[in-house]
Design a protein around this motif. Structure first.
Motif, PDB file in Angstrom:
ATOM      1  N   SER A 196      35.197 -27.670  40.681  1.00  0.00           N
ATOM      2  CA  SER A 196      35.404 -26.408  41.523  1.00  0.00           C
ATOM      3  C   SER A 196      33.949 -26.292  42.134  1.00  0.00           C
ATOM      4  CB  SER A 196      35.714 -25.272  40.628  1.00  0.00           C
ATOM      5  OG  SER A 196      34.669 -25.062  39.605  1.00  0.00           O
ATOM      6  N   GLU A 197      33.759 -25.163  42.872  1.00  0.00           N
ATOM      7  CA  GLU A 197      32.593 -24.979  43.398  1.00  0.00           C
ATOM      8  C   GLU A 197      31.843 -24.592  42.387  1.00  0.00           C
ATOM      9  OE1 GLU A 197      35.354 -23.822  44.469  1.00  0.00           O
ATOM     10  OE2 GLU A 197      35.267 -24.606  46.753  1.00  0.00           O
ATOM     11  N   MET A 216      36.304 -24.991  52.133  1.00  0.00           N
ATOM     12  CA  MET A 216      35.416 -24.138  51.591  1.00  0.00           C
ATOM     13  C   MET A 216      34.401 -24.954  51.266  1.00  0.00           C
ATOM     14  SD  MET A 216      35.174 -20.994  51.224  1.00  0.00           S
ATOM     15  CE  MET A 216      34.322 -19.651  50.595  1.00  0.00           C
ATOM     16  N   GLY A 217      34.570 -26.014  50.463  1.00  0.00           N
ATOM     17  CA  GLY A 217      33.776 -26.942  49.687  1.00  0.00           C
ATOM     18  C   GLY A 217      32.591 -27.369  50.805  1.00  0.00           C
ATOM     19  N   ILE A 218      32.940 -27.501  52.011  1.00  0.00           N
ATOM     20  CA  ILE A 218      31.939 -27.974  52.877  1.00  0.00           C
ATOM     21  C   ILE A 218      31.053 -27.041  53.160  1.00  0.00           C
ATOM     22  CG2 ILE A 218      33.270 -27.268  54.936  1.00  0.00           C
ATOM     23  CD1 ILE A 218      32.245 -29.881  56.423  1.00  0.00           C
ATOM     24  N   TRP A 219      31.317 -25.761  53.314  1.00  0.00           N
ATOM     25  CA  TRP A 219      30.444 -24.811  53.501  1.00  0.00           C
ATOM     26  C   TRP A 219      29.617 -24.326  52.353  1.00  0.00           C
ATOM     27  CZ3 TRP A 219      30.109 -23.906  58.381  1.00  0.00           C
ATOM     28  CH2 TRP A 219      30.832 -24.382  59.204  1.00  0.00           C
ATOM     29  N   PHE A 220      30.044 -24.489  50.981  1.00  0.00           N
ATOM     30  CA  PHE A 220      29.202 -24.425  50.067  1.00  0.00           C
ATOM     31  C   PHE A 220      27.978 -25.549  49.920  1.00  0.00           C
ATOM     32  CE2 PHE A 220      32.351 -21.463  48.058  1.00  0.00           C
ATOM     33  CZ  PHE A 220      31.572 -20.708  47.362  1.00  0.00           C
ATOM     34  N   SER A 221      28.696 -26.727  50.182  1.00  0.00           N
ATOM     35  CA  SER A 221      27.632 -27.927  50.260  1.00  0.00           C
ATOM     36  C   SER A 221      26.661 -27.816  51.371  1.00  0.00           C
ATOM     37  CB  SER A 221      28.373 -29.093  50.335  1.00  0.00           C
ATOM     38  OG  SER A 221      28.867 -29.047  51.649  1.00  0.00           O
ATOM     39  N   GLY A 243      22.223 -37.560  54.319  1.00  0.00           N
ATOM     40  CA  GLY A 243      23.120 -37.977  53.003  1.00  0.00           C
ATOM     41  C   GLY A 243      24.310 -37.014  53.172  1.00  0.00           C
ATOM     42  N   TRP A 244      24.013 -35.757  53.315  1.00  0.00           N
ATOM     43  CA  TRP A 244      25.165 -34.857  53.343  1.00  0.00           C
ATOM     44  C   TRP A 244      25.921 -35.105  54.855  1.00  0.00           C
ATOM     45  CZ3 TRP A 244      26.155 -30.924  57.245  1.00  0.00           C
ATOM     46  CH2 TRP A 244      27.170 -29.858  56.591  1.00  0.00           C
ATOM     47  N   MET A 245      25.243 -35.201  55.770  1.00  0.00           N
ATOM     48  CA  MET A 245      26.024 -35.610  57.012  1.00  0.00           C
ATOM     49  C   MET A 245      26.948 -36.822  56.882  1.00  0.00           C
ATOM     50  SD  MET A 245      23.381 -34.541  60.059  1.00  0.00           S
ATOM     51  CE  MET A 245      24.543 -34.769  61.348  1.00  0.00           C
ATOM     52  N   ILE A 246      26.562 -37.839  56.287  1.00  0.00           N
ATOM     53  CA  ILE A 246      27.239 -38.925  56.187  1.00  0.00           C
ATOM     54  C   ILE A 246      28.542 -38.562  55.252  1.00  0.00           C
ATOM     55  CG2 ILE A 246      27.446 -41.179  54.863  1.00  0.00           C
ATOM     56  CD1 ILE A 246      24.412 -41.553  55.575  1.00  0.00           C
ATOM     57  N   GLY A 247      28.455 -37.651  54.277  1.00  0.00           N
ATOM     58  CA  GLY A 247      29.375 -37.184  53.457  1.00  0.00           C
ATOM     59  C   GLY A 247      30.572 -36.497  54.246  1.00  0.00           C
ATOM     60  N   VAL A 248      29.898 -35.670  55.349  1.00  0.00           N
ATOM     61  CA  VAL A 248      30.859 -35.007  56.203  1.00  0.00           C
ATOM     62  C   VAL A 248      31.910 -35.775  56.905  1.00  0.00           C
ATOM     63  CG1 VAL A 248      31.181 -33.260  58.079  1.00  0.00           C
ATOM     64  CG2 VAL A 248      29.290 -32.878  56.343  1.00  0.00           C
ATOM     65  N   PHE A 249      31.217 -36.963  57.460  1.00  0.00           N
ATOM     66  CA  PHE A 249      31.920 -37.718  58.585  1.00  0.00           C
ATOM     67  C   PHE A 249      32.437 -38.966  57.864  1.00  0.00           C
ATOM     68  CE2 PHE A 249      28.930 -35.504  61.183  1.00  0.00           C
ATOM     69  CZ  PHE A 249      29.760 -34.695  61.815  1.00  0.00           C
ATOM     70  N   THR A 250      32.137 -39.558  56.718  1.00  0.00           N
ATOM     71  CA  THR A 250      32.463 -40.637  56.170  1.00  0.00           C
ATOM     72  C   THR A 250      32.753 -40.385  54.662  1.00  0.00           C
ATOM     73  OG1 THR A 250      31.058 -41.908  57.568  1.00  0.00           O
ATOM     74  CG2 THR A 250      31.898 -43.110  55.554  1.00  0.00           C
ATOM     75  N   GLU A 251      33.846 -41.018  54.298  1.00  0.00           N
ATOM     76  CA  GLU A 251      34.614 -41.030  52.845  1.00  0.00           C
ATOM     77  C   GLU A 251      34.181 -42.459  52.129  1.00  0.00           C
ATOM     78  OE1 GLU A 251      37.536 -39.712  49.500  1.00  0.00           O
ATOM     79  OE2 GLU A 251      38.077 -39.272  51.658  1.00  0.00           O
ATOM     80  N   ILE A 252      33.149 -42.705  51.549  1.00  0.00           N
ATOM     81  CA  ILE A 252      32.894 -43.979  51.050  1.00  0.00           C
ATOM     82  C   ILE A 252      33.885 -44.360  50.009  1.00  0.00           C
ATOM     83  CG2 ILE A 252      31.089 -45.558  50.040  1.00  0.00           C
ATOM     84  CD1 ILE A 252      29.091 -43.718  51.419  1.00  0.00           C
ATOM     85  N   ASN A 253      34.220 -45.825  49.745  1.00  0.00           N
ATOM     86  CA  ASN A 253      35.315 -46.348  48.591  1.00  0.00           C
ATOM     87  C   ASN A 253      34.591 -45.923  47.350  1.00  0.00           C
ATOM     88  OD1 ASN A 253      35.560 -48.650  46.715  1.00  0.00           O
ATOM     89  ND2 ASN A 253      37.209 -48.763  48.326  1.00  0.00           N
ATOM     90  N   ILE A 254      35.548 -45.636  46.317  1.00  0.00           N
ATOM     91  CA  ILE A 254      35.241 -45.087  45.135  1.00  0.00           C
ATOM     92  C   ILE A 254      34.470 -46.073  44.458  1.00  0.00           C
ATOM     93  CG2 ILE A 254      37.194 -46.162  44.155  1.00  0.00           C
ATOM     94  CD1 ILE A 254      35.683 -42.720  42.983  1.00  0.00           C
ATOM     95  N   LEU A 255      34.337 -47.389  44.542  1.00  0.00           N
ATOM     96  CA  LEU A 255      33.500 -48.415  43.773  1.00  0.00           C
ATOM     97  C   LEU A 255      31.762 -48.052  44.418  1.00  0.00           C
ATOM     98  CD1 LEU A 255      35.597 -51.506  43.713  1.00  0.00           C
ATOM     99  CD2 LEU A 255      35.251 -50.003  41.983  1.00  0.00           C
ATOM    100  N   VAL A 256      31.850 -47.785  45.613  1.00  0.00           N
ATOM    101  CA  VAL A 256      30.383 -47.342  46.242  1.00  0.00           C
ATOM    102  C   VAL A 256      30.013 -46.238  45.376  1.00  0.00           C
ATOM    103  CG1 VAL A 256      29.089 -47.084  48.130  1.00  0.00           C
ATOM    104  CG2 VAL A 256      30.788 -48.774  47.980  1.00  0.00           C
ATOM    105  N   ILE A 257      30.885 -45.402  45.551  1.00  0.00           N
ATOM    106  CA  ILE A 257      30.541 -43.891  44.921  1.00  0.00           C
ATOM    107  C   ILE A 257      30.082 -44.069  43.374  1.00  0.00           C
ATOM    108  CG2 ILE A 257      31.367 -41.678  44.067  1.00  0.00           C
ATOM    109  CD1 ILE A 257      30.805 -41.559  47.020  1.00  0.00           C
ATOM    110  N   SER A 258      30.619 -45.038  42.841  1.00  0.00           N
ATOM    111  CA  SER A 258      30.352 -45.157  41.379  1.00  0.00           C
ATOM    112  C   SER A 258      28.984 -45.952  41.107  1.00  0.00           C
ATOM    113  CB  SER A 258      31.411 -46.049  40.421  1.00  0.00           C
ATOM    114  OG  SER A 258      31.537 -47.332  41.366  1.00  0.00           O
TER     115      SER A 258
END
Length: 242
Positions: free
Chosen positions: A138-139, A1-6, A183-198
């Motif tokens: 949450s959403e 569900m989150g992907i559709w909201f995003s 940026g959104w599409m990268i998020g759809v197909f790739t989950e970046i390391n938590i350190l990079v997110i930070s």
């Protein structure tokens, strides 16, 4: 569900960039109170959500970077670095615009335009990525992120258009709208390391603080403190209750 909201919110971000020129309430002189309220909302989001989140990311950094113990606040240094980068680019663009005024163009040079707009494209891509991969309860949390960043984009668009004139409308707004989607599409197909997110989150926090303050603090802006404070207080209360 989150992907559709995003996806829905990504489309919203794109529409903001493509239609902000037609937002008549932004053309109020000396300055629209909406812009001051928008600044308050963006600041509230940074201090009430992003900075506390950076505190959590700092713990991850401490464990991963034990070899550089002399840097006790790594994540906050990155936020400060983000602020400094955007400040430097802003000064570069304004200086170029002043030289353009002497030549009768009244806008920054083409080279400075592409440097400046590319930095905001990266900024937007990070925001687009975090729209899907950010830490939300949450959403509703995603919605609050969209509101804060969407309003922030409106303010940025007005500032960039003032510096770059028709270059922004011809090229800049399209690049910024596209970078959000990338940026959104990268998020759809790739989950970046938590350190990079930070690191990305810290960079955005510094950029948001600078971009809001440069619009609100200069005296010539004739900003409205009541509007700024109302936006800040209202959004803070909303975050607390949500």
């Amino acid at each position: 569900m989150g992907i559709w909201f995003s996806l829905l919110f990504t489309v919203g971000f794109v529409l903001i960039h493509l239609t902000s020129k037609q937002m008549e309430f932004l053309k109020v002189e000396p300055r629209s109170r909406f812009l001051s309220a928008a600044g308050g909302i963006s600041v509230a989001y940074v201090f009430m959500h992003l900075l506390p989140e950076l505190g959590e990311y700092q713990e991850a950094f401490e464990g991963a970077l034990e070899s550089v113990e002399f840097l006790e606040s790594h994540i906050y240094i990155i936020a400060l670095f983000g602020l400094a980068i955007f400040y430097g680019l802003e000064q570069l663009a304004k200086h170029s615009k002043r030289r353009g005024a002497e030549k009768g163009t009244y806008k920054a040079s083409a080279n400075v335009f592409w440097i400046h707009i590319s930095s905001f494209a990266l900024y937007n891509a990070i925001i687009g990525y975090l729209l899907l991969r950010g830490e939300y309860q949450s959403e509703w949390g995603m919605l609050l992120y969209f509101i804060a960043m969407g309003i922030h984009f409106i303010t940025n668009d007005k500032a960039l258009r003032a510096i770059h004139k028709d270059d922004y409308d011809s090229y800049g707004r399209w690049l910024l709208a596209s970078s959000i989607t990338v940026g959104w599409m990268i998020g759809v197909f790739t989950e970046i390391n938590i350190l990079v997110i930070s690191v990305l989150t810290a960079f955005i926090a510094g950029g948001v603080i600078l971009n809001v303050m440069k619009e609100e603090l200069p005296e010539e802006r004739e900003s409205s403190f009541p509007a700024f404070f109302s936006g800040m207080l209202g959004y803070t209360l909303l975050l607390l209750f949500m």
